[in-house]
Design an enzyme around this catalytic site. Structure first.
Site, PDB file in Angstrom:
ATOM      1  N   LYS A  15      36.747  22.285  11.995  1.00 44.69           N
ATOM      2  CA  LYS A  15      37.494  23.290  11.240  1.00 44.69           C
ATOM      3  C   LYS A  15      38.815  22.712  10.739  1.00 44.69           C
ATOM      4  CE  LYS A  15      39.911  26.538  13.248  1.00 44.69           C
ATOM      5  NZ  LYS A  15      40.320  27.738  14.024  1.00 44.69           N
TER       6      LYS A  15
ATOM      7  N   ASP B 114      36.179  29.281  10.246  1.00 43.01           N
ATOM      8  CA  ASP B 114      36.998  30.002  11.218  1.00 43.01           C
ATOM      9  C   ASP B 114      36.320  31.323  11.560  1.00 43.01           C
ATOM     10  OD1 ASP B 114      37.367  31.582   9.000  1.00 43.01           O
ATOM     11  OD2 ASP B 114      39.502  31.227   8.819  1.00 43.01           O
TER      12      ASP B 114
END
Length: 220
Positions: free
Chosen positions: A121, A139
């Protein structure tokens, strides 16, 4: 409607609703974003921005953070939660930047992943926002909204990322993820989504299922 067509329709709807797509973390350069995204784990971006304003003012470079050490960094970042582990990862990460890259953040995905405290991420966020390369940031908003909309059946971040790469045009990927964050906060709330106000509800599998259920209930 095929999955890729559905994705394109959702992208178009979100672009119209949220013309400005940008990261909600405050930063001026790549190393600051690296620090901010580590602090953002299990913490709101708003709180991170308050903390980093003090942190970056006191320690204005990777070298300054390394010299300060984990204990000093922890004193400032504690309000973000998990202060000890976050401070440790930040200092280790900045140490590697100084020792291997002269204090600069590498623009290579695998090199970013090799840095302490940096996962997919974070690496994708850096690649997209700093270096302008295609990136999908999975996310919590991305995973939740894409699941509700029917763009993926997976919940594991890496699997969601791989699913989205198949249907999201690379040039749209980074902004799409930012718009999901904006939409998740403004409309598609985790506890009480406001489907009636959703700009892409007609392309959402969850909304479509709710409509069919309502129609069946109302049919005599």
């Amino acid at each position: 409607m095929r999955l890729k067509e559905q994705a394109l329709a959702i992208i178009a709807g979100l672009e119209q609703e949220y013309p400005l797509a940008e990261c909600t973390l405050d930063y001026e350069n790549a190393w600051q974003l690296l620090v901010s995204v580590r602090l953002a784990a299990q913490c709101t971006d708003a709180r991170v921005n308050v903390v980093t304003a003090e942190l970056f003012s006191k320690y204005p470079s990777p070298a300054a953070l390394v010299e300060a050490g984990p204990q000093a960094v922890e004193e400032i970042v504690r309000p973000c939660g998990l202060g000890r582990s976050k401070a440790r990862d930040i200092c280790l990460c900045m140490t590697q930047l100084c020792e291997k890259y002269g204090g600069h953040v590498p623009d290579d995905f695998d090199a970013l992943l090799a840095l302490p405290g940096v996962g997919r991420k974070s690496a994708n966020l850096i690649m997209g926002d700093v270096f302008g390369k295609p990136a999908i940031v999975t996310d919590t908003h991305c995973i939740r909204l894409c699941g509700r909309m029917g763009l993926t059946e997976n919940k594991e971040p890496r699997k969601v990322e791989m699913d989205l790469w198949k249907i999201i045009p690379p040039e749209k990927s980074n902004d799409f993820c930012h718009r999901l964050v904006l939409h998740g906060r403004a409309v598609c709330d985790a506890r009480k989504p406001r489907c009636e106000a959703c700009c892409v509800k007609q392309y959402c599998k969850t909304w479509q299922a709710q409509q069919k259920s309502t129609q069946k209930t109302q049919t005599p």
